[in-house]
Scaffold this active site. Structure first.
Site, PDB file in Angstrom:
ATOM      1  N   GLU A 131      -4.146 -11.787  12.180  1.00 51.90           N
ATOM      2  CA  GLU A 131      -3.042 -11.010  11.602  1.00 51.90           C
ATOM      3  C   GLU A 131      -1.716 -11.387  12.240  1.00 51.90           C
ATOM      4  OE1 GLU A 131      -0.238  -7.518  11.315  1.00 51.90           O
ATOM      5  OE2 GLU A 131      -1.046  -8.536  13.070  1.00 51.90           O
TER       6      GLU A 131
ATOM      7  N   ASP B  59      -2.575   0.157  11.643  1.00 49.53           N
ATOM      8  CA  ASP B  59      -1.991  -0.753  12.626  1.00 49.53           C
ATOM      9  C   ASP B  59      -1.092   0.059  13.544  1.00 49.53           C
ATOM     10  OD1 ASP B  59      -1.304  -3.096  13.987  1.00 49.53           O
ATOM     11  OD2 ASP B  59      -0.967  -4.241  12.157  1.00 49.53           O
TER      12      ASP B  59
END
Length: 357
Positions: free
Chosen positions: A210, A233
């Site tokens: 990511e 997140d």
């Protein structure tokens, strides 16, 4: 979730080298789901079917952490390195790191000149990471190689997780909360759903890479056809006194319901559902408008014909450093709202862009 977080942040898994994390997550979630696979890139995809018909939902968090990689071994045994992900050169000096070799883990330190030499140097200068080096105690290049150091070895911050202050603060300091904290949320939800019925199909995706462009999520998203997605997140707060901070997002004030970032404008119906649930269940939350970051939600939203996507953000101080700080209350609020969203789904759940259609 404290134990989960400790276990996850101890693991060594920078971008592209997440193997220890992928294996641990796969083995941990296997008893909690109906099927779990690891794709060729390293994403862990776990699927669980509910007790009633309903939509297909994806929840996602990324396993990788920012790190470094060995670029060169100097003749004197010092190690040159490159970055994996968004490291800030200002954070690097004199920090402990951990190098993963084929024979085990090595402790190193990113070197700097002694304070006694500072008066002979430019004190305001921030040296580029390519001018820096890692010291693992080797006396020569041959010595470093004998320790197991090779070009291409992955490197992370040295693992640590402690209470910030003491237990009474409820805050933790450590490396890798971005986004092992999100992974802990997903695993905790899977554990709790084992006792709670839900409708539809739930796919938990733990992604890789990511921090270098949402690469794992782009690959994983093409493998699922979903009706809705929620990414989890961390996000950088703005509640400290620096002049660039605007105090729009604070640690300890609840989970962040994302409005937008540079990778995603949250789907209106998903965002409004999250707000409604947070209000109804008195889960603390704050709205997040922050174009300075991106998440796997951006990749999910663009998958296939487009997936209605929202993001829940765990507020964090000192992001992308070895001393990230999060508050357990925010972590629990994120978990509670994600679980509430899943349990709210039924066969009539739709996430249309135009109301009523």
């Amino acid at each position: 979730m404290k134990v989960l977080l400790e276990q996850l942040t101890t693991l060594h898994g920078p971008c592209g080298y997440e193997q220890p994390v992928s294996k641990w997550v796969r083995d941990t979630v296997k008893p909690l789901v109906d099927e779990v696979t690891v794709d060729s890139l390293g994403n862990v995809i776990a699927t669980k079917t509910g007790r009633a018909s309903g939509p297909i939902m994806v929840m996602t968090a990324h396993m990788d952490e920012i790190g470094f990689i060995v670029k060169k071994i100097e003749n004197n045994g010092l190690i040159r390195f490159e970055k994996l992900g968004g490291n800030d050169d200002r954070f690097l000096l004199t920090q402990k790191v951990q190098i993963r070799t084929k024979t085990g883990l090595l402790t190193g330190v990113i070197g700097s000149i002694s304070a006694h030499y500072a008066k002979f140097d430019d004190a305001s200068r921030v040296r580029n990471h390519r001018q820096l080096y890692i010291d693992v105690g080797a006396k020569s290049k041959e010595d470093a190689i004998a320790l197991g150091v090779q070009v291409g070895n992955p490197i992370t911050w040295y693992p640590s997780m402690d209470y910030l202050g003491n237990e009474s603060t409820g805050r933790f300091v450590g490396k890798g909360f971005d986004d092992r904290a999100g992974c802990a949320v997903l695993i905790q939800v899977l554990q709790e759903l084992d006792e709670s019925g839900f409708a539809g199909t739930l796919t938990a995706i733990f992604t890789v890479q990511e921090e270098v462009g949402l690469r794992g999520a782009q690959v994983a998203a093409r493998q699922v056809k979903a009706d809705v997605a929620i990414a989890i997140d961390t996000t950088a707060v703005s509640d400290t006194p620096e002049e660039t901070m605007d105090d729009t997002l604070s640690i300890g004030a609840g989970t962040g319901i994302k409005v937008l970032d540079f990778s995603l404008i949250s789907h209106p119906s998903v965002k409004e559902k999250l707000i409604q649930l947070a209000n109804d269940k008195e889960i603390p939350f704050q709205m997040e408008v922050f174009p300075g970051i991106g998440t796997d939600g951006g990749a999910m939203s663009l998958a296939n014909h487009g997936i209605p996507t929202g993001v829940l953000s765990i507020p964090s101080r000192y992001a992308h450093s070895p001393v990230e700080v999060i508050d357990m209350k925010d972590l629990v609020a994120t978990k509670d709202l994600l679980k509430a969203f899943i349990l709210s789904l039924n066969s009539n759940s739709q996430f249309s862009f135009i109301d009523g259609e």
